[in-house]
Design an enzyme around this catalytic site. Structure first.
Site, PDB file in Angstrom:
ATOM      1  N   MET A 164      -8.175   8.029  10.155  1.00  0.00           N
ATOM      2  CA  MET A 164      -8.865   8.508   8.954  1.00  0.00           C
ATOM      3  C   MET A 164      -9.948   9.607   9.186  1.00  0.00           C
ATOM      4  O   MET A 164     -10.806   9.780   8.692  1.00  0.00           O
ATOM      5  CB  MET A 164      -9.564   7.343   8.391  1.00  0.00           C
ATOM      6  N   LYS A 210      -3.814   3.238  -3.076  1.00  0.00           N
ATOM      7  CA  LYS A 210      -4.413   4.491  -3.624  1.00  0.00           C
ATOM      8  C   LYS A 210      -3.343   5.586  -3.810  1.00  0.00           C
ATOM      9  O   LYS A 210      -2.733   6.052  -2.727  1.00  0.00           O
ATOM     10  CB  LYS A 210      -5.671   5.372  -2.875  1.00  0.00           C
ATOM     11  N   ASP A 224       0.838  -1.186   0.198  1.00  0.00           N
ATOM     12  CA  ASP A 224      -0.041  -0.085  -0.067  1.00  0.00           C
ATOM     13  C   ASP A 224       1.011   1.260   0.176  1.00  0.00           C
ATOM     14  O   ASP A 224       1.959   1.117   0.138  1.00  0.00           O
ATOM     15  CB  ASP A 224      -0.964   0.041   1.362  1.00  0.00           C
TER      16      ASP A 224
HETATM   17  N1  SAH Z   1      -3.441  -0.116   9.555  1.00  0.00           N
HETATM   18  C1  SAH Z   1      -2.901   1.132   9.833  1.00  0.00           C
HETATM   19  C2  SAH Z   1      -4.316   2.162   9.639  1.00  0.00           C
HETATM   20  C3  SAH Z   1      -4.749   1.973   8.079  1.00  0.00           C
HETATM   21  S1  SAH Z   1      -6.164   3.306   8.191  1.00  0.00           S
HETATM   22  C4  SAH Z   1      -2.417   1.245  11.213  1.00  0.00           C
HETATM   23  O1  SAH Z   1      -2.573   0.234  11.899  1.00  0.00           O
HETATM   24  O2  SAH Z   1      -1.775   2.203  11.485  1.00  0.00           O
HETATM   25  C5  SAH Z   1      -5.095   4.829   7.646  1.00  0.00           C
HETATM   26  C6  SAH Z   1      -5.094   6.027   8.572  1.00  0.00           C
HETATM   27  O3  SAH Z   1      -4.131   5.518   9.507  1.00  0.00           O
HETATM   28  C7  SAH Z   1      -4.805   7.255   8.205  1.00  0.00           C
HETATM   29  O4  SAH Z   1      -5.903   7.811   7.818  1.00  0.00           O
HETATM   30  C8  SAH Z   1      -4.402   7.931   9.527  1.00  0.00           C
HETATM   31  O5  SAH Z   1      -5.464   8.197  10.236  1.00  0.00           O
HETATM   32  C9  SAH Z   1      -3.516   6.624  10.261  1.00  0.00           C
HETATM   33  N2  SAH Z   1      -2.005   6.746   9.894  1.00  0.00           N
HETATM   34  C10 SAH Z   1      -1.437   5.789   9.175  1.00  0.00           C
HETATM   35  N3  SAH Z   1       0.022   6.091   9.220  1.00  0.00           N
HETATM   36  C11 SAH Z   1      -0.153   7.195   9.893  1.00  0.00           C
HETATM   37  C12 SAH Z   1       1.180   7.962  10.240  1.00  0.00           C
HETATM   38  N4  SAH Z   1       2.371   7.690  10.030  1.00  0.00           N
HETATM   39  N5  SAH Z   1       0.892   9.294  10.855  1.00  0.00           N
HETATM   40  C13 SAH Z   1      -0.333   9.480  11.307  1.00  0.00           C
HETATM   41  N6  SAH Z   1      -1.544   8.795  11.004  1.00  0.00           N
HETATM   42  C14 SAH Z   1      -1.167   7.595  10.190  1.00  0.00           C
END
Ligand code: SAH
Length: 499
Positions: free
Chosen positions: A174, A61, A39
């Protein structure tokens, strides 16, 4: 690891961005993968752990590229595993925290494919930690809820569990897009408006930024600071601890737009290093390199015995080895031939092909090399160079008694710049020139438009600097020597003057 004819699937969390937060299990799975479906991770550095020949397939995406649907991704994983591949499905953070990893496991299950789930460090906890926010804290918060902000945006019901038993700390993923509505909804559900609330963008990466406010003021603070996705919101008493405990320093290039003008094939290493320091890198390849090995292969000059071969660029090294390989030979054909390299990047390119340069001049220019190269009298010297290289170095070596043959084995040709990139270049904080042709071709591609200050112009080595000055009237910083390291250091220096 069990070997099965059907292959195997690893549904692995890559962690939140900082490559150091990937698990050992994730790295092991990558190192053994036949293909990786990944991803939009905060860090693509992990992909380098995959072996040569492993297929890297982007399925997330990203602007201008068509995203695969979840169903298509599931089908692709299954198809590859059925063909016997070891497939790593690499996802940001943890695969089971809003990662749809469960759906992919179900697809494997339905197809009878064995799978392994590798949990990852979730951004829900790690982004908070990197902003100095403990998600639980004795006396402040004894529970944690993780919810999505999408429910409200999509017009559905708010997260039921969060509403019915309010946790001590609530983390919203998100959530930037629907932030105001989410916060209003929480206050409607009874969260006091003065509850501390933080937003952490690009957590654990060199681009990390955060703001701390309250439920009532967070949306405004986020807008004012210009924070956007990806970000987590942390709501609850512990969010206020960020003011005391924040510890993480973003990279020295955070928030800076840096343009790389090299040929596409060479840009990625430089781009990766700049991005690791926080830069937003714009690749604007204004030139492309075409190898012309014919000059060496047609009359067997590639194989004849030379006393010295002097390489002046990484391109020259690549083109030479292409000619050598084209003639069915490899590095051993060099035998007792001595090899000289002008510039760290050139020496690096040689090392990557198993050759350690016998000589590097004290300063990385052709003129200095021609002065310092030992045992020139009577020596047969090959100079594999660009079609644009003049004969100054060859002339100086001849005057010292060398029998010099200069062969143009590559040429650089201008590549067009599309409108979007042109705009990005004109809005850049720094533009990097790794060669003279890059400066000349960018000048031509920009037409009348000026690269006005505060944009910094950074040149790698004397030759690029000279051409940059001729094309744009100035050079702000010149790298101490023509190497990627020195160019990156020069960029940091150029951009640290701003603040
Ligand atoms: N599986 C991922 C989450 C996926 S949903 C996890 O466990 O982190 C995607 C959301 O994750 C983004 O919209 C944001 O809210 C958050 N996210 C992912 N990476 C991030 C980062 N480095 N800093 C802040 N938010 C992050």
């Amino acid at each position: 690891m069990t070997e099965t004819a059907r292959g195997h699937v690893w549904i692995a969390g890559a962690g939140p961005g900082d490559p150091g937060l990937a698990t050992v299990a994730c790295m092991r799975a990558l190192a053994a993968a036949d293909s990786v479906l990944y991803d939009a991770l905060a860090s693509e550095e992990l992909l380098r752990a995959a072996p040569a020949g492993c297929e890297l397939v982007y399925v997330g995406k990203r602007a201008a590229r068509h995203a695969m649907t979840q169903r298509e991704i599931g089908a692709e994983i299954v198809r590859r595993a059925l063909a016997g591949q070891r497939v790593v499905r690499l996802k940001g953070g943890d695969p089971f925290v809003f990662g749809r990893g469960g759906e992919e496991a179900l697809a494997c299950r339905a197809a009878g494919i064995a799978y392994t789930i590798i949990p990852g460090v979730t951004s829900a906890i790690a982004a908070a930690a990197y902003a100095g926010i403990p998600v639980t804290h004795r006396g402040m918060s004894a529970s944690l809820g993780v919810v999505t902000g999408r429910t409200r945006v999509d017009g559905g019901e708010p997260g039921d569990d969060a509403a019915s038993s309010r946790p001590g700390t609530l983390v919203v993923l998100m959530g930037v897009e629907g932030l105001a509505a989410t916060l209003r909804g929480l206050m409607d559900e009874g969260w006091p408006p003065a509850t501390p609330a933080a937003c952490v963008q690009w957590g654990t990466t060199p681009r990390q930024r955060h703001v701390v406010a309250t439920l009532e003021t967070l949306a405004e603070a986020v807008a004012k600071a210009g924070l956007g996705a990806p970000a987590v919101m942390v709501i609850g008493e512990t969010a206020a601890l960020a003011d005391e405990l924040a510890w993480f320093e973003p990279g020295p290039l955070a928030g800076k737009r840096v343009v790389v003008t090299r040929a596409r094939a060479q840009a990625s290493e430089l781009a990766a290093r700049l991005a690791a320091l926080g830069a937003e890198v714009v690749e604007a390849p204004v030139l492309s390199v075409r190898h012309t090995p014919e000059g060496l292969t047609t009359d067997e000059r590639v194989g004849s015995r030379w006393d010295w071969i002097v390489f002046t660029s990484a391109n020259g090294v690549a083109a030479f080895f292409e000619a050598l390989n084209g003639a069915g030979r490899d590095a051993r054909a060099l035998g007792t031939t001595k090899v000289a390299a002008v510039g760290g990047a050139t020496a690096e390119a040689l090392r990557a092909r198993g050759v350690i340069a016998d000589f590097e001049p004290a300063r990385a220019t052709g003129a200095v090399l021609a002065e310092e190269l030992p045992r020139v009298q009577g020596a047969r010297i090959l100079l594999p160079v660009s079609s644009l290289t003049d004969d100054r170095m060859a002339g100086a070596l001849r005057r010292r008694g060398g029998l010099v043959e200069q062969v143009a084995i590559y040429e650089t040709v201008p590549a067009p710049l599309d409108e979007a990139r042109r705009e990005a270049v004109l809005a850049a904080d720094a533009v990097l020139f790794a060669s003279g042709s890059a400066a000349r071709f960018l000048r031509a591609a920009l037409g009348e438009a000026a690269l006005a200050p505060p944009a910094r112009l950074v040149a790698m080595g004397p030759e690029s600097a000279e051409a940059t000055r001729a094309a744009f009237g100035r050079v702000d910083v010149e790298a101490a020597e023509p190497s990627l390291d020195a160019l990156v250091t020069a960029t940091v220096k150029a951009l640290s003057w701003d603040s």
